[in-house]
Design a protein around this motif. Sequence first.
Motif, short mmCIF file in Angstrom:
data_model
loop_
_atom_site.label_atom_id
_atom_site.label_comp_id
_atom_site.label_asym_id
_atom_site.label_seq_id
_atom_site.Cartn_x
_atom_site.Cartn_y
_atom_site.Cartn_z
N GLN A 186 0.86 -1.17 0.00
CA GLN A 186 0.00 0.00 0.00
C GLN A 186 0.91 1.24 0.00
OE1 GLN A 186 -2.28 -2.42 -0.54
NE2 GLN A 186 -3.72 -0.91 0.22
N PRO A 187 0.39 2.41 -0.38
CA PRO A 187 1.19 3.64 -0.34
C PRO A 187 1.74 3.88 1.07
CG PRO A 187 -0.78 4.02 -1.64
CD PRO A 187 -0.93 2.65 -1.02
N ASP A 188 3.06 3.85 1.21
CA ASP A 188 3.68 3.97 2.54
C ASP A 188 5.01 4.70 2.51
OD1 ASP A 188 5.31 2.11 1.29
OD2 ASP A 188 5.42 0.76 3.00
N LEU A 189 5.37 5.29 1.36
CA LEU A 189 6.70 5.87 1.22
C LEU A 189 6.64 7.39 1.37
CD1 LEU A 189 9.64 5.13 0.71
CD2 LEU A 189 9.23 5.42 -1.74
N VAL A 190 7.24 7.89 2.45
CA VAL A 190 7.23 9.31 2.76
C VAL A 190 8.59 9.90 2.39
CG1 VAL A 190 6.93 11.06 4.56
CG2 VAL A 190 5.63 8.92 4.66
N VAL A 191 8.58 10.88 1.49
CA VAL A 191 9.80 11.58 1.09
C VAL A 191 10.07 12.68 2.11
CG1 VAL A 191 10.88 13.01 -0.68
CG2 VAL A 191 9.45 11.07 -1.35
N CYS A 192 11.28 12.71 2.65
CA CYS A 192 11.66 13.73 3.62
C CYS A 192 12.77 14.59 3.04
CB CYS A 192 12.12 13.08 4.94
SG CYS A 192 10.82 12.20 5.82
N TRP A 193 12.50 15.89 2.95
CA TRP A 193 13.48 16.85 2.46
C TRP A 193 13.89 17.78 3.58
CZ3 TRP A 193 10.12 18.29 -2.41
CH2 TRP A 193 10.34 17.35 -3.40
N GLY A 194 15.09 18.29 3.52
CA GLY A 194 15.58 19.24 4.51
C GLY A 194 17.08 19.39 4.38
N GLY A 195 17.64 20.27 5.17
CA GLY A 195 19.04 20.63 5.01
C GLY A 195 20.02 19.60 5.53
N HIS A 196 21.19 19.56 4.88
CA HIS A 196 22.30 18.76 5.41
C HIS A 196 23.02 19.55 6.50
CE1 HIS A 196 24.44 21.40 2.67
NE2 HIS A 196 25.61 20.96 3.11
N SER A 197 22.90 20.88 6.46
CA SER A 197 23.53 21.75 7.45
C SER A 197 22.48 22.23 8.43
CB SER A 197 24.19 22.94 6.74
OG SER A 197 24.72 23.85 7.67
N ILE A 198 22.22 21.44 9.48
CA ILE A 198 21.22 21.79 10.48
C ILE A 198 21.82 21.63 11.87
CG2 ILE A 198 19.27 21.16 9.01
CD1 ILE A 198 19.03 18.55 10.57
N SER A 199 21.16 22.22 12.85
CA SER A 199 21.64 22.13 14.23
C SER A 199 21.33 20.75 14.81
CB SER A 199 20.96 23.20 15.10
OG SER A 199 19.58 22.91 15.25
N HIS A 200 21.98 20.45 15.93
CA HIS A 200 21.73 19.17 16.60
C HIS A 200 20.27 19.05 17.02
CE1 HIS A 200 22.38 15.64 19.11
NE2 HIS A 200 21.80 16.28 20.12
N GLU A 201 19.69 20.16 17.48
CA GLU A 201 18.30 20.14 17.94
C GLU A 201 17.35 19.88 16.77
OE1 GLU A 201 20.88 21.97 20.78
OE2 GLU A 201 20.51 22.51 18.67
N GLU A 202 17.64 20.48 15.62
CA GLU A 202 16.81 20.24 14.44
C GLU A 202 16.94 18.79 13.96
OE1 GLU A 202 16.85 24.77 12.53
OE2 GLU A 202 18.28 23.26 11.84
N TYR A 203 18.14 18.26 14.07
CA TYR A 203 18.35 16.85 13.71
C TYR A 203 17.53 15.93 14.62
CZ TYR A 203 20.63 12.30 13.40
OH TYR A 203 20.87 10.96 13.27
N GLN A 204 17.54 16.22 15.92
CA GLN A 204 16.79 15.40 16.87
C GLN A 204 15.30 15.45 16.57
OE1 GLN A 204 19.68 13.58 18.23
NE2 GLN A 204 17.95 13.34 19.59
N TYR A 205 14.81 16.63 16.16
CA TYR A 205 13.39 16.76 15.83
C TYR A 205 13.06 15.92 14.60
CZ TYR A 205 8.86 18.72 14.59
OH TYR A 205 7.53 18.87 14.26
#
Length: 460
Positions: free
Chosen positions: A149-168
Amino acid sequence: MTAPTINALVSPEGSLEILSNHEVNLLKDKSEGGLYQLFRQCALAVLNTGAVTDDCQDLMQTYADFDIRLIPQPRGLKLELINAPAHAFVDDEMLLAIREHLFSVLRDIVYTHSTPKFAGILKGNGPEDLTNMVFHILRNARALKTGRQPDLVVCWGGHSISHEEYQYSKEVGHQLGLRELSICTGCGPGAMKGPMKGATIGHAKQRVKNGRYIGITEPGIIGAEAPNPIVNELIIMPDIEKRLEAFVRCGHGVIVFPGGVGTAEEILYLLGILLHPDNADLPFPVVFTGRKENAEYFEMIDKFIRTALGDEAAKKYEIIIDDPVLVAQTMKKGLKDVETFRRAMQDAYYFNWMLKIDPVFQMPFEPDHENMLALELHRDQPVHLIAANLRKAFSGIVAGNVKDGGIRKVQEKGPFEITGDPSLIKPLEAMLEQFVANNRMKLPGSSAYRPSYRIISTAA
């Protein structure tokens, strides 16, 4: 300081075990028409899986003595690696994931460049031909799975992010994994790694044994964004346009985390497609999300989109701040709508054939000084073409920032120049200034950012 290296013979794993004499000769050919340099560059990138760098030139210089050779065997082939990065091995044995990635590189380069029917398409052809090429590359990589079934979520975002943004981003991935959804990203670090890492934990809790962590990249970017260690399906498309089409053809929804110019390019590509009248009724869930500290960032993105493309474009996405559970619930519901629609239309779950993509989004854009200056950044054109030209502007900046060819052009002739209608250029300049101020152009700890672009203001 010299990086530790190792010599090794490596057997195939997963993707490609035999080659024709024609393919072997192409891979050995070091001339302009040969594939050796391309193969070496991509192979070196995957051997640096997990490394934190966004400087393709630095990677090539660090391992300037690296070489890769094909060794024919009675039962297939092996690869001989000379002066390969030692961190790709444990007790002189190559990590299995990296071995899989290495032969994925071989598979995709050979298939794309040695198949006669693709020769003309790579130089530019009709939209149906280009979409079919994307389909065939994905199918050859066994990325198109029937029976799911449709289950593939594409996630986009920066390679240069803070540790807190990475954890989120990791927590969002965790919530997606708990709902048995799989992840597709650009395969690199930062917001491309976080959702995958979180999803592995969610999948483990739900005893999901077939979780997918797909990384889609292209030769120009892979050296700057080497695959992260969690990717279990690596696919290398021929260029950025086919990479972007692969995301929206095989993915069922998109989540966007904070990022820089690469993320802005992806957003404009997606919105430009969704704004096409033929896609008006086609469900495709899009969520922008980040921590509460990122609320201002998404206000800036939202304002830019409304200014450049109008309020209709803003209806194509939902902004959810600091709520990973709601993000995952929203995406799960959106994917159910996708499933219902495709079943009613008798369209495939595994490839979005019905999505209309204007050829302007498919034809490769060569970022050089002449093409960047000639971009049609004005209001006297349909809104989807405004999105397409803005996407090209961001693509050129990405090339100048991290792609070897783009970096060389900027070093030789100075920054790319961008000009156009002040009503588009001024908001663009303001957003780029914010990206620089918030360190979204380079990885934290890297050398100070030198702009690869120059905005030329014109009178209103």
